[in-house]
Design an enzyme around this catalytic site. Structure first.
Site, PDB file in Angstrom:
ATOM      1  N   ALA A   1      15.083  -1.196  72.364  1.00 53.20           N
ATOM      2  CA  ALA A   1      15.622  -1.164  73.721  1.00 53.20           C
ATOM      3  C   ALA A   1      16.945  -1.928  73.728  1.00 53.20           C
ATOM      4  O   ALA A   1      16.954  -3.149  73.729  1.00 53.20           O
ATOM      5  CB  ALA A   1      14.630  -1.801  74.692  1.00 53.20           C
ATOM      6  N   GLU A   2      18.036  -1.185  73.701  1.00 52.90           N
ATOM      7  CA  GLU A   2      19.336  -1.832  73.514  1.00 52.90           C
ATOM      8  C   GLU A   2      19.704  -2.743  74.683  1.00 52.90           C
ATOM      9  O   GLU A   2      20.250  -3.838  74.487  1.00 52.90           O
ATOM     10  CB  GLU A   2      20.434  -0.781  73.292  1.00 52.90           C
ATOM     11  CG  GLU A   2      20.427  -0.153  71.905  1.00 52.90           C
ATOM     12  CD  GLU A   2      19.379   0.944  71.748  1.00 52.90           C
ATOM     13  OE1 GLU A   2      18.735   1.307  72.758  1.00 52.90           O
ATOM     14  OE2 GLU A   2      19.198   1.445  70.625  1.00 52.90           O
TER      15      GLU A   2
ATOM     16  N   GLN B   1      22.288  -0.647  66.289  1.00 52.03           N
ATOM     17  CA  GLN B   1      22.148   0.049  65.009  1.00 52.03           C
ATOM     18  C   GLN B   1      23.320   0.995  64.696  1.00 52.03           C
ATOM     19  O   GLN B   1      23.783   1.053  63.573  1.00 52.03           O
ATOM     20  CB  GLN B   1      20.831   0.803  65.003  1.00 52.03           C
ATOM     21  CG  GLN B   1      20.229   0.911  63.641  1.00 52.03           C
ATOM     22  CD  GLN B   1      18.755   1.214  63.715  1.00 52.03           C
ATOM     23  OE1 GLN B   1      18.352   2.225  64.276  1.00 52.03           O
ATOM     24  NE2 GLN B   1      17.934   0.349  63.164  1.00 52.03           N
ATOM     25  N   PHE B   2      23.788   1.701  65.709  1.00 51.36           N
ATOM     26  CA  PHE B   2      24.926   2.599  65.533  1.00 51.36           C
ATOM     27  C   PHE B   2      25.766   2.608  66.806  1.00 51.36           C
ATOM     28  O   PHE B   2      25.247   2.373  67.907  1.00 51.36           O
ATOM     29  CB  PHE B   2      24.465   4.038  65.249  1.00 51.36           C
ATOM     30  CG  PHE B   2      23.956   4.248  63.852  1.00 51.36           C
ATOM     31  CD1 PHE B   2      24.825   4.578  62.820  1.00 51.36           C
ATOM     32  CD2 PHE B   2      22.599   4.122  63.572  1.00 51.36           C
ATOM     33  CE1 PHE B   2      24.344   4.767  61.533  1.00 51.36           C
ATOM     34  CE2 PHE B   2      22.118   4.315  62.277  1.00 51.36           C
ATOM     35  CZ  PHE B   2      23.001   4.640  61.257  1.00 51.36           C
TER      36      PHE B   2
ATOM     37  N   GLY C   1      26.980   4.991  68.732  1.00 45.16           N
ATOM     38  CA  GLY C   1      26.588   5.826  69.869  1.00 45.16           C
ATOM     39  C   GLY C   1      25.353   5.324  70.594  1.00 45.16           C
ATOM     40  O   GLY C   1      24.996   5.845  71.655  1.00 45.16           O
TER      41      GLY C   1
ATOM     42  N   HIS D   1      26.124   8.854  65.702  1.00 43.92           N
ATOM     43  CA  HIS D   1      26.159   7.931  64.568  1.00 43.92           C
ATOM     44  C   HIS D   1      27.557   7.773  63.969  1.00 43.92           C
ATOM     45  O   HIS D   1      27.700   7.240  62.882  1.00 43.92           O
ATOM     46  CB  HIS D   1      25.213   8.407  63.451  1.00 43.92           C
ATOM     47  CG  HIS D   1      23.762   8.292  63.781  1.00 43.92           C
ATOM     48  ND1 HIS D   1      23.148   9.086  64.712  1.00 43.92           N
ATOM     49  CD2 HIS D   1      22.784   7.474  63.302  1.00 43.92           C
ATOM     50  CE1 HIS D   1      21.868   8.779  64.781  1.00 43.92           C
ATOM     51  NE2 HIS D   1      21.616   7.790  63.937  1.00 43.92           N
TER      52      HIS D   1
END
Lengths: 397, 326
Positions: free
Chosen positions: B61-62, B84-85, B87, B131
């Site tokens: 959960a960003e 993590q990336f 996007g 990504h």
């Protein structure tokens, strides 16, 4: 600790017909029967003081307060309401750009606010004026952002009362992170996050439930369900009573009569103690009602009926405690008279301070954007200063 | 050993290790950062050595990752968050832009937000959608945030530690296609300022400005152009906000020509800001309009088309030729 909370178990019992404590008044039950079924099924509220001012017992949330403590809670509620009324009046007179009234929610805020210890930490939304009062925040500090002289305006660490958060639900994550830090520090304080029924729909609130459960964070989620998110009623936010959501995240939820200051105090105290014992989060749904508009910008007559408000007026949090105190002889006429005087003095003080609030220096636009400085801010500050100076005609004035 | 040859990814790993050793308040947070060591292994081995309390695997959960980091910072911690990336940062965008960036100003300067948000960014690795994006302008536009991106191993090692030491929130963009490029890291040399640009190659005919993954491309362009007798200066910005216009200006005053290269879409991108400011600052030194080479105003394409979308040697050389033709 099992997932199923005490309150959730009681609800099951209620549905099988066992009524253990006073429930909400008939008029409300009738009113909500037209709403979506799941929301309309009014689950049992934890209640210690009925709308008629009658003291009732609850097996899980007993509380024993002295007459002095009762008078203290009453005084807090009266002064909070007076402060709020003054702010509303100031907005109507053009002294404030906006005001978000807490009218009707005094018990939820004072009850929960007085359950806190000094070393607990509060993350409010933008309507927690009475909680701020409990924290010892100068109430006039709350008015800066509404007057337009700042966007927050206080040091949150002074009273362990974070800045008001306007984007709905964001602060529940800040509270959770702070609580994770408390746990890391090995401290035994707790954190409380305030939000409303509208915010309960936000992703951040749900993410804060996930994080707090996963990390067993010492945080209490205090949802004031005041029935309306601007013009959207509670059934536009949920199909289940909000407190029941906690079970899905793995911690207890409890619904308390938000207009009963004693019950709010007892339930919040219990949840905070649970957090301090390292048993993790609790969701409290304070079932209450926003008597005024969402803010001074909206018009509740466009979206809700007078009868609804009238039904809730009968459950007024201040009147019910007054009735109880008078009936039990916990306060005499002199107490109420003195409080009236104190209340008027507070209103006058607030008015004077607000009117005297200075517009910040122009250069304040560039203050505190960065801790370590930023070349562009420095450049633009210098440009702006030169531009301002060009109007001042050699500073002869 | 003060100087070692390390891949950029390993330099970041060593940098995080140093930060965790130096300051007990530093925390690493993110999805997969613990046992897995991050999908790019930037946090490899750190949880094993510093424990689950310092290197924290989070729920997926960003917004929650950044929002709780804000709370931890309020409590006195210095969280280093991994998104993590590129996007995937947008679920956290509200927390970053509406909360993190403004907290200091709203508190009248009484609170610090020493949070670093690490974002592997950019294309060129054949990934699926979300990504390969370069959203740096979206963050640079927001007051209260700082935005930096290293282009080589030494900068990766030092800039990350400097970002962690900063009391301001720093968005730390990592050029993921350069993770495996090796470079010398001097772990003892005192580094320059975090927000100072670097002249990566001296030249006299034209200035190429790039950052992150494009610095290598720009250096390759300069090498190729040199074979045609053109002398190109390459400036590695290192920091996008604040942006060191002085270094760019000094270079342009010398060469008279400027081409800005970035992977992000050109429209409203960092190149536009650089072009506008440099035109203001050294209009009379310019022999040609400032040109930009970057991505198109289209969603980042599927991997089989990304070489067409990304600025490569030929597209940048073409812009160099156009500039020199004025």
């Amino acid at each position: 600790m099992t997932v199923e909370s005490t309150a959730a178990r009681k609800t099951t019992r209620r549905s099988s017909g066992t009524k253990r404590t006073a429930s909400a008044s008939t008029s409300t039950t009738k009113k909500t029967s037209t709403r979506a079924e799941a929301v309309a099924t009014e689950p049992e509220l934890v209640q210690l003081l009925t709308p008629e001012g009658e003291r009732v017992q609850h097996p899980d949330y007993d509380i024993d307060l002295s007459a002095e403590e009762l008078r203290g809670l009453y005084r807090d509620m009266v002064l909070s309401r007076r402060f709020d009324a003054e702010a509303t009046a100031l907005q109507r007179q053009g002294e404030l750009g906006l005001w978000a009234s807490l009218l009707g929610q005094e018990a939820a805020q004072i009850g929960s606010g007085r359950a806190l210890r000094d070393d607990d930490y509060v993350f409010p939304t933008y309507r927690e004026h009475a909680v701020a009062w409990c924290r010892g925040v100068d109430p006039t500090n709350l008015l800066g952002m509404f007057r337009g002289v700042n966007n927050g305006g206080w040091d949150p660490s002074t009273n362990n009362f974070h800045l008001y958060t306007i984007v709905l639900g964001s602060q529940t994550l800040h509270a959770t992170g702070y609580a994770m830090g408390v746990a890391k520090d090995g401290a035994d304080s707790a954190v409380i996050a305030y939000f409303g029924d509208g915010a309960s729909s936000q992703g951040d609130v749900n993410e804060s439930f996930v994080f707090s459960a996963v990390y067993n964070a010492p945080v209490v989620f205090f949802c004031q369900n005041n029935q309306w998110a601007i013009s959207e009623p509670i059934e536009k936010q949920t199909r289940v009573p909000l407190y029941q959501r906690a079970a899905g995240f793995g911690f207890p939820g409890v619904r308390v009569d938000g207009n009963d200051v004693l019950a709010c105090l007892a339930v919040t105290r219990s949840a905070l103690e649970r957090a301090r014992r390292g048993e993790g989060p609790t969701l409290i749904e304070a079932y209450t009602y926003r008597m005024a508009a969402h803010t001074t910008s909206d018009d509740p007559t466009k979206y809700r009926r007078d009868e609804e408000r009238e039904a809730w007026e009968a459950k007024d949090p201040i009147q019910r405690l007054k009735t109880y105190m008078e009936n039990e002889g916990h306060a005499d006429a002199a107490f109420f008279e003195e409080l009236e005087t104190e209340s008027e003095a507070l209103g006058k003080h607030v008015r004077e301070v607000v009117r005297a609030m200075p517009v910040p220096e122009h250069m304040a636009i560039f203050d505190n954007v960065y801790a370590d400085g930023h070349a562009l801010v420095d450049e633009e500050r210098a440009q702006f200063a030169a531009y301002q100076a060009s109007f001042e005609g050699g500073e002869a004035e | 050993m003060a100087v070692q040859k390390l891949p950029l990814a390993k330099a970041l790993n060593e940098s995080l290790r140093k930060a965790l050793e130096t300051d007990p308040k530093v925390l690493i947070m993110g999805l997969d950062v613990g046992k897995l060591g991050g999908v790019f292994r930037i946090t490899d081995g750190l949880q094993k050595d510093f424990g689950e309390d310092r290197v924290i695997d989070t729920p997926l959960a960003e917004s929650g990752i950044v929002g709780t980091a804000i709370g931890l910072a309020l409590r006195g911690y210095r969280p280093v968050v991994e998104i993590q990336f590129d996007g995937f940062v947008f679920p956290a965008y509200d927390q970053i832009v509406s909360q993190l960036a403004k907290m200091r100003a709203r508190s009248l300067g009484t609170v610090k937000m020493p949070i670093v948000i690490r974002i592997p960014y950019g294309g060129g690795i054949g990934a699926v959608e979300h990504h390969s994006e370069s959203p740096e302008s979206l963050f640079a536009h927001v007051a209260g945030l700082k935005v930096v991106t290293p282009a080589n191993s030494n900068d990766a090692y030092w800039m990350l530690q400097q970002a962690i030491q900063s009391d301001d929130p720093v968005i730390f963009f990592e050029p993921k296609r350069r993770y495996w490029d090796k470079g010398e890291v001097d772990t003892e040399a005192i580094p320059g300022e975090l927000h100072k640009a670097r002249v990566a190659r001296e030249g006299t005919d034209l200035t190429l400005v790039g950052y992150g993954p494009m610095v290598k491309t720009c250096l390759e362009v300069a090498e190729a152009a040199a074979e045609e007798g053109k002398s190109i200066e390459v400036v590695d910005l290192r920091s996008i906000s604040p942006l060191d216009f002085d270094t760019v200006q000094a270079s342009v005053e010398k060469t008279g020509r400027l081409v800005v290269v970035h992977e992000a879409p050109v429209f409203f991108g960092s190149g536009a800001e650089i072009a506008a400011r440099i035109t203001e600052r050294c209009f009379y030194h310019l022999e040609a309009p400032v040109l930009r080479v970057g991505g198109y105003h289209a969603p980042y394409p599927p991997a089989r088309l990304e070489e067409e979308y990304l600025p490569g040697l030929d597209r940048v050389l073409d812009a160099v030729d156009r500039s020199l033709a004025y």
